[in-house]
Design a protein around this motif. Sequence first.
Motif: not given
Length: 511
Positions: A81-84, A121-123, A132-143, A419-425
């Motif tokens: 995640i940190g690398h992405e 992270y997979a999503r 296909n280059g859709r934006t915005p890109k997604i940054r993950l943080v861990l809380a 699936d939750a990440m897919a829904t958020a994005v």
Amino acid sequence: MASRLRNRYLFTTRQKLLAALVALVLVGVPLGWGIKKWTTPEDRSCAPGVERPQGSDECVGVNGSGFAFGVPELAEITGLIGHENGVLKQGGYVTVAILLPFTSTDPGMRAKVLHELQGSYARQYWENNKANGRTPKIRLVLANTGNENVHWEHVVQQLKGMTGAPDRLRAVSGVATSSPEIRSSVAALTKAKIAVVGTTITADDIANGPDHNDFPGLARVSPTNKDEARALPLGKVDAGRTLIVQDTRTDDHYTNTLKAAFATALKGRTPYEPAVFTSPPDSTAEGTTSNIFNKIASRVCETQSETVLFAGRHTQLRQFINELGGRGCAARSSVTVLTGDEGSYLGSDPKLDRKALTARLTVRYAALAHPDAWRAATNPKLPKTGGSEADYDTFLEAVSHASKKPVPLGDGQAIIAYDAMATAVHAIREAAQGKPYPEPSDVGQQWPQVTGELQRVNGASGWICLDNYGNPFNKAVPIVSLTPEGTQRFESIAWPEGKAPTPNCLKPNPK
């Protein structure tokens, strides 16, 4: 003579000055160090955005640079995640936070946290590299809210301060337990107009509905306990030979709503009052409930019950199963235990007595997801609607990037977090409407639009079609059983509405 020598060599001005300097060094330096230590605040930082609260050794807070919160098994996935995150360009991304108790001491929760992170992270990887280059890109943080979520207030306050640049927090996912702390977290975040997507919260009272909107901006990708109960084969059980076993605690939203769902499903048709127990304040603790379950196992025999509906958490469920394995009537009668998605923890529970599952005892639960549900090879009755093998194959390709080793999928946690990440994005990008990024309050307003053939989320666990209150409508519910070998065997897909959805999966107007 000796006195003159002493005065000459020990008490000269030079010697007195030297003695004073030595004394200053011996006394002054430690004194100065002590004063500095007493007056300088203790450094309790662990990593950027993370610190140890007073009175705690846990590293609590929000981080996206790869910090593993002192949990070795999280190091690989947090590093990915940190690398992405590190390759994203400033101003070209929005942030999604994963809110979980990363430093939980419960083995079942630690496995859940790892698998949810891998799915999330997979999503993220798929959205940033394969979409296909859709934006915005997604940054993950861990809380990290800490063990038992005791530090939720501190972390939620941090998240509320991250909606502006450079973070641009636009959604919080994870939110995985139906506990009072998580309920309060969801209330505080949604009050601040931050969208929330629950992964495995199933309690009916951590949801919005026609008569209340306590969490504006909340969506869920898992069925409610009421829907889980409707999906279980309760209509086929003999109510006259069914016993409900339930926790008496009133501060557990999962347990309370599950036992209410069971009571509604049977509508008072059981001949005996429920058998009750009281779990410890920390439901993951062993406590003394095994002693109670030994007595309840005898009651199962006395009532000649064929079916037991269990409303409780996974630790107590495991204790109950272990006691049922030694019940006195095992030789002459079989028993089936039906329960909610907490059963998913037991596949990896080393304390489960697997021999109990050979004592004419069957344990089935309503899972949130299962790797065999949408595979034609393992499900000959694969439905034509409600989900697809192609969507699950996309998940398999994405999750292959989450670890050098195969990611365990039997408990469904990685699938549902994906699936939750897919829904958020989906909501974030729909709310952006051509802008670089949406306003925070616009994301949660997208939930009623996540439905229909074109706007639903085609999840790995099945279609996610939300109603006007952010709840999934007629979501696929895999029915899973535990085997003596310790595996979680898929049996069938069930539906809260009794049948698979239509292609548009629109919720009908209530009559």
